[in-house]
Design an enzyme around this catalytic site. Structure first.
Site, PDB file in Angstrom:
ATOM      1  N   HIS A 367      -2.491   4.383   0.445  1.00 37.03           N
ATOM      2  CA  HIS A 367      -3.914   4.077   0.198  1.00 37.03           C
ATOM      3  C   HIS A 367      -4.712   5.340  -0.012  1.00 37.03           C
ATOM      4  O   HIS A 367      -5.598   5.406  -0.852  1.00 37.03           O
ATOM      5  CB  HIS A 367      -4.491   3.289   1.368  1.00 37.03           C
ATOM      6  CG  HIS A 367      -3.532   2.278   1.875  1.00 37.03           C
ATOM      7  ND1 HIS A 367      -3.406   1.937   3.188  1.00 37.03           N
ATOM      8  CD2 HIS A 367      -2.617   1.554   1.198  1.00 37.03           C
ATOM      9  CE1 HIS A 367      -2.456   1.049   3.316  1.00 37.03           C
ATOM     10  NE2 HIS A 367      -1.963   0.799   2.134  1.00 37.03           N
ATOM     11  N   ARG A 474      -7.955  -4.261  -7.886  1.00 34.67           N
ATOM     12  CA  ARG A 474      -7.092  -4.539  -6.725  1.00 34.67           C
ATOM     13  C   ARG A 474      -7.984  -4.857  -5.529  1.00 34.67           C
ATOM     14  O   ARG A 474      -8.419  -3.944  -4.820  1.00 34.67           O
ATOM     15  CB  ARG A 474      -6.221  -3.319  -6.414  1.00 34.67           C
ATOM     16  CG  ARG A 474      -5.182  -2.969  -7.477  1.00 34.67           C
ATOM     17  CD  ARG A 474      -4.407  -1.729  -7.056  1.00 34.67           C
ATOM     18  NE  ARG A 474      -3.164  -1.544  -7.759  1.00 34.67           N
ATOM     19  CZ  ARG A 474      -2.962  -0.641  -8.719  1.00 34.67           C
ATOM     20  NH1 ARG A 474      -3.937   0.157  -9.102  1.00 34.67           N
ATOM     21  NH2 ARG A 474      -1.775  -0.530  -9.295  1.00 34.67           N
ATOM     22  N   ARG A 510      -7.908  -9.291  -9.098  1.00 32.64           N
ATOM     23  CA  ARG A 510      -6.615  -9.781  -8.608  1.00 32.64           C
ATOM     24  C   ARG A 510      -6.802 -10.217  -7.165  1.00 32.64           C
ATOM     25  O   ARG A 510      -7.389  -9.474  -6.370  1.00 32.64           O
ATOM     26  CB  ARG A 510      -5.566  -8.682  -8.695  1.00 32.64           C
ATOM     27  CG  ARG A 510      -4.227  -9.147  -8.137  1.00 32.64           C
ATOM     28  CD  ARG A 510      -3.163  -8.123  -8.317  1.00 32.64           C
ATOM     29  NE  ARG A 510      -3.339  -7.000  -7.388  1.00 32.64           N
ATOM     30  CZ  ARG A 510      -2.550  -5.933  -7.398  1.00 32.64           C
ATOM     31  NH1 ARG A 510      -1.583  -5.824  -8.302  1.00 32.64           N
ATOM     32  NH2 ARG A 510      -2.747  -4.967  -6.532  1.00 32.64           N
ATOM     33  N   GLU A 609       5.413  -9.741 -12.594  1.00 34.36           N
ATOM     34  CA  GLU A 609       5.999  -8.586 -11.899  1.00 34.36           C
ATOM     35  C   GLU A 609       7.213  -8.972 -11.069  1.00 34.36           C
ATOM     36  O   GLU A 609       7.842  -8.121 -10.457  1.00 34.36           O
ATOM     37  CB  GLU A 609       4.944  -7.867 -11.047  1.00 34.36           C
ATOM     38  CG  GLU A 609       4.171  -8.742 -10.091  1.00 34.36           C
ATOM     39  CD  GLU A 609       3.072  -7.982  -9.343  1.00 34.36           C
ATOM     40  OE1 GLU A 609       3.050  -6.743  -9.372  1.00 34.36           O
ATOM     41  OE2 GLU A 609       2.244  -8.655  -8.704  1.00 34.36           O
ATOM     42  N   ASN A 632       4.932  -1.677 -12.248  1.00 30.05           N
ATOM     43  CA  ASN A 632       5.420  -0.972 -11.051  1.00 30.05           C
ATOM     44  C   ASN A 632       6.389  -1.871 -10.288  1.00 30.05           C
ATOM     45  O   ASN A 632       7.489  -1.461  -9.922  1.00 30.05           O
ATOM     46  CB  ASN A 632       4.276  -0.597 -10.110  1.00 30.05           C
ATOM     47  CG  ASN A 632       3.190   0.191 -10.797  1.00 30.05           C
ATOM     48  OD1 ASN A 632       3.422   0.783 -11.838  1.00 30.05           O
ATOM     49  ND2 ASN A 632       1.998   0.204 -10.223  1.00 30.05           N
ATOM     50  N   ASP A 633       5.955  -3.097 -10.057  1.00 28.24           N
ATOM     51  CA  ASP A 633       6.826  -4.010  -9.318  1.00 28.24           C
ATOM     52  C   ASP A 633       7.917  -4.590 -10.203  1.00 28.24           C
ATOM     53  O   ASP A 633       9.054  -4.764  -9.763  1.00 28.24           O
ATOM     54  CB  ASP A 633       5.999  -5.133  -8.677  1.00 28.24           C
ATOM     55  CG  ASP A 633       5.383  -4.674  -7.365  1.00 28.24           C
ATOM     56  OD1 ASP A 633       6.108  -4.028  -6.578  1.00 28.24           O
ATOM     57  OD2 ASP A 633       4.186  -4.920  -7.135  1.00 28.24           O
ATOM     58  N   ARG A 643      10.258   1.236  -5.257  1.00 26.56           N
ATOM     59  CA  ARG A 643       9.303   2.145  -5.892  1.00 26.56           C
ATOM     60  C   ARG A 643       8.809   3.229  -4.943  1.00 26.56           C
ATOM     61  O   ARG A 643       8.231   4.220  -5.359  1.00 26.56           O
ATOM     62  CB  ARG A 643       8.122   1.355  -6.468  1.00 26.56           C
ATOM     63  CG  ARG A 643       7.284   0.650  -5.432  1.00 26.56           C
ATOM     64  CD  ARG A 643       6.331  -0.373  -6.043  1.00 26.56           C
ATOM     65  NE  ARG A 643       4.961   0.113  -6.132  1.00 26.56           N
ATOM     66  CZ  ARG A 643       3.932  -0.635  -6.502  1.00 26.56           C
ATOM     67  NH1 ARG A 643       4.114  -1.901  -6.863  1.00 26.56           N
ATOM     68  NH2 ARG A 643       2.731  -0.146  -6.549  1.00 26.56           N
ATOM     69  N   CYS A 680      -0.589  -3.638 -16.815  1.00 28.99           N
ATOM     70  CA  CYS A 680      -1.530  -2.951 -15.924  1.00 28.99           C
ATOM     71  C   CYS A 680      -0.826  -2.044 -14.909  1.00 28.99           C
ATOM     72  O   CYS A 680      -1.458  -1.500 -14.024  1.00 28.99           O
ATOM     73  CB  CYS A 680      -2.436  -3.951 -15.210  1.00 28.99           C
ATOM     74  SG  CYS A 680      -1.575  -5.024 -14.068  1.00 28.99           S
TER      75      CYS A 680
HETATM   76  C1  PEP Z   1       2.190  -3.311 -10.471  1.00 31.70           C
HETATM   77  O1  PEP Z   1       2.989  -3.784  -9.664  1.00 31.70           O
HETATM   78  O2  PEP Z   1       2.531  -2.751 -11.516  1.00 31.70           O
HETATM   79  C2  PEP Z   1       0.740  -3.390 -10.227  1.00 31.70           C
HETATM   80  C3  PEP Z   1      -0.125  -3.115 -11.175  1.00 31.70           C
HETATM   81  O3  PEP Z   1       0.322  -3.748  -8.994  1.00 31.70           O
HETATM   82  P1  PEP Z   1       0.442  -2.813  -7.691  1.00 31.70           P
HETATM   83  O4  PEP Z   1       0.770  -1.428  -8.149  1.00 31.70           O
HETATM   84  O5  PEP Z   1      -0.875  -2.922  -7.018  1.00 31.70           O
HETATM   85  O6  PEP Z   1       1.543  -3.468  -6.948  1.00 31.70           O
HETATM   86 MG    MG Z   2       2.407  -5.128  -8.104  1.00 33.50          MG
END
Ligand code: PEP
Ligand code: MG
Length: 754
Positions: A367, A474, A510, A609, A632-633, A643, A680
């Protein structure tokens, strides 16, 4: 063996007198070594000072040839003196010349001395020099003598720290007190910051070193220990239940240390050797810090850190808070250095004065990293022991792009970074000039660039970058920095403020994506074997609908009279989306029944994701109004590569055929269903990767504010048709491992900035 004349207390008193004499620095040192030698009944006493280049230079001696002063130097790690500096531990030998590390220096005339006792000059865990006594006889130095020499070394270290000896340093070979250090960490927030160290949790500065009355000092030490023990007991017994788990464990460790006989004995011995109670704590802690810096076992280092915290508490008791720099006095160009820090604490500092952040902990998706990025503060995490390696006010440079930290940099290093910072600023200026240029490729394809955000401090970036809107808000960030669960009405006014700040630009909210690595401090955390695969995001929302309902209600009320977009995270099946949608519809009906105005238009989207959704794309595209890929996920689950885990996070290339085919599937199926699809995750914010996404057919990307400039510059130089053909050709090649090399080559040939 003769007992020392007067013992350590007399020695300290003499040292204090010499320190106060109005004589030149060299004369003072010469006197000091004579007094130490006499007091320790040694024929030799020598002081070696560590220079900026790591070599140890003889600064004063009694007993060795005087001509060797400022001439004899030991390279880093060389000889017994070098060994002591490296290990930061005392070394007592009755026959020094038989030690394998012994290095003979003819100019010193030391061949006639056999026994050797050397101790490091330690300050804040750094070795500033080495103090040595030698005897002709094969003498065995006692524990008390070693202790006495260490105490003396502490006083000398303070003298060195005062800067008085800098004048004696030959030009270009400054004393190591300000030795440059280059530390590596992991990049958290891009940017180059030059400034001076401010410790987030400042250490207590001990000014009064030499005891007037030993008995009184012992009593002060004992009283302070008793108080600290009592306060720990109280915290454990009456600690609030929210602080179970880790917090309690730390306190239990504190309690164990507070009763550790070895630690207490060493502090008492230090007082007996003539130090004040606070100087004794600092003396013992200095050894501890020196060990901490050299300790590579993470568990043991953590315990040494706990001990450091406890010593700090003790120091606070002994000298009070008055010696701690008040936070309000943040200097210009401050670089915060901390072991760990919460996002709320960072937000409390004056942003205008902050130039950087360095942490011992904190991963890239922590964070604090997210907030640092939002604030545009260059930040580096996982810099081992950095709080022990710096002094408040030290010059320091943070390069958040690569994860480098330069402590007390040399002038040439500083100049190089200043040039880098200027270059960056120039580039930022160029990006700013692109602000009002439409984001259209050379062959006329418009790409919508949106921002990822999560806090109100992110909103001004909409104006600065002229982004099309917020593609990912977020909402969990606001929950993560709050002290308690925000009420539905608090959420509502927050979302209202976000929408107002966004003006007529769209915002995609989100819903709460908590669990996994996103922990709410006030929510009881569940022990899970695999939190990333566990109870999180939409799963929590569907199992505990109260939480989602209150958020949806807040969003619908906040968006009354204007269009809003809501998106669900971590959806694994179309059915989960249906259930979330049903909940929204119920809330809409409820609000209508109670006479509340509703948003003029409500779009419900889904994050793609979780890979299972790739195989329900037709179904989900028929239900959701828009799709947004959380790369990312998606990459984490597609490749089964955590990750957060450095060992595997970058092991698989998101530009490899497997991942590109997954991404292509989404863009094609969404288009077939007439639904917009964007990306995103971090992928969209990197120029080369963004180029691949455009080649696959994506026309909307959402990214961190700092990425907009570089991605836009790439788009302006790109021919979308050509890159699409290149990617199709590459994917058709059976031996394609990644399109990265071909894309890099393409960019170079066409002069596309990436
Ligand atoms: C992702 O998973 O790519 C995403 C945008 O959400 P976060 O990074 O908040 O998990
Ligand atoms: Mg995510």
């Amino acid at each position: 063996m003769p007992s020392p004349p007067g013992g350590p207390r007399v020695l300290l008193r003499r040292l204090r007198e010499i320190m106060a004499e109005p004589i030149p620095a060299q004369a003072r040192l010469d006197k000091i070594v004579v007094v130490i030698a006499a007091n320790m009944v040694a024929e030799v006493c020598s002081l070696y000072v560590m220079r900026a280049d790591g070599a140890l230079e003889l600064y004063a001696t009694e007993g060795l040839n005087r001509e060797a002063v400022h001439l004899t130097t030991m390279r880093a790690g060389e000889g017994l003196v070098g060994l002591i500096a490296r290990t930061a531990e005392p070394l007592a030998l009755s026959d020094a010349q038989s030690h394998p590390a012994f290095s003979y220096r003819p100019e010193t005339g030391e061949e006639i001395y056999h026994s050797f006792l050397g101790v490091p000059l330690l300050r804040a865990g750094n070795t500033l020099g080495v103090l040595v006594v030698q005897n002709r006889t094969y003498r065995v130095y006692t524990e008390e003598e070693i202790e006495a020499l260490q105490t003396t070394a502490m006083v000398l270290a303070e003298m060195l720290a005062s800067g008085e000896l800098q004048a004696l340093a030959p030009q270009g070979d400054g004393i190591a007190l300000r030795r440059p250090l280059h530390q590596r960490g992991i990049p958290l927030a891009d940017g180059v910051g030059l400034g001076h160290v401010v410790l987030h949790e400042p250490r207590v500065v001990v000014k009064n070193l030499i005891a007037e009355n030993i008995e009184a000092e012992l009593k002060r030490l004992d009283d302070a220990i008793a108080e600290v023990r009592a306060s720990i007991d109280q915290l454990i017994e009456h600690g609030d239940v929210a602080h179970h788990g880790e917090h309690r464990e730390v306190l239990e460790t504190f309690r164990m240390f507070a009763h550790d006989q070895g630690w207490l004995r060493r502090m008492r011995e230090a007082v007996h050797s003539g130090l004040t109670a606070e100087a004794a704590v600092e003396r013992v802690q200095s050894d501890n810090r020196a060990r901490m810096v050299r300790q590579h076992d993470p568990y043991l280092r953590e315990r040494l850190h706990d001990l450091d915290d406890l010593a700090n508490r003790l120091l606070h008791r002994l000298v009070g808070r008055a010696f701690v720099t008040p936070e309000a006095a943040l200097p210009e160009n401050a670089i915060l250095v901390a072991r760990a820090m919460g996002p709320a604490a960072l937000l409390e500092y004056d942003r205008a004065r902050l130039r950087g952040l360095v942490l011992e902990e904190g991963g890239p998706t922590s964070h604090i990293a997210i907030v640092a990025r939002a604030l545009g503060i260059p930040a580096v995490g996982e810099v081992e022991n950095v709080t022990s390696l710096v002094e408040p006010g030290d010059a320091i440079i943070v390069d958040g792009g690569v994860g480098d930290v330069q402590i007390r940099p040399r002038a040439d290093v500083e100049a190089a970074y200043a040039a880098k910072a200027r270059l960056r600023a120039r580039r930022q200026e160029q990006y700013r000039r692109l602000r009002d240029v439409p984001t259209v490729t050379k062959d006329g394809v418009t790409i919508d660039l949106h921002l990822n955000a999560g806090l109100l401090i992110d909103l001004p970036h909409l104006q600065e970058t002229a982004a099309a809107g917020i593609g990912l808000f977020r909402t969990e960030l606001q929950f993560m920095i709050a002290e308690r669960m925000p009420s539905s009405s608090e959420q509502q006014s927050f979302y209202q403020a976000v929408l107002e700040a966004a003006g007529d630009k769209p915002v995609v909210f989100r819903t709460l994506d908590i669990g996994g690595d996103k922990i709410l401090p006030y929510m009881q955390a569940m022990e899970e074997e695999n939190p990333a695969l566990g109870w999180r995001a939409i799963r929590i929302a569907l199992d505990r609908p109260g939480l989602l309902r209150s958020q949806i209600r807040a969003l619908l009320k906040a968006g009354a009279g204007r269009p809003i977009k809501i998106m669900f995270p971590m959806v694994a099946t179309a059915e989960e989306f249906e259930r979330a949608e049903a909940l929204v519809r119920r809330e809409q009906a409820y609000l209508t029944r109670h006479g509340h105005a509703l948003p003029s238009d409500l779009a419900l989207g889904v994050m793609v994701e979780v890979p299972s959704l790739l195989f329900e794309l037709d179904l989900i595209a028929a239900k959701a109004d828009f799709l947004s890929i959380g790369s990312n996920d998606l990459m984490q689950y597609l490749f089964a590569a955590d990750r957060e885990n450095r060992m595997v996070a970058n092991r698989f290339d998101p530009l490899s055929p497997a991942s590109l085919r997954a991404l292509k599937l989404v863009v094609e199926r969404a288009a077939a269903a007439g639904r917009p699809a964007s990306v995103c995750g971090e992928l969209g914010g990197k120029p080369l990767e963004a180029m691949a996404l455009i080649g696959l057919g994506f026309r909307a990307l959402s990214m961190a504010p700092a990425s907009v400039g570089p991605v836009k510059a790439m788009i302006l130089g790109l021919d979308a048709g050509k890159v699409a053909r290149l990617i199709a050709d590459e994917l058709a090649r059976p031996d394609c491992r990644s399109v990265r090399p071909a894309l890099a080559d393409f960019a170079e040939r066409h002069g596309i900035p990436i």
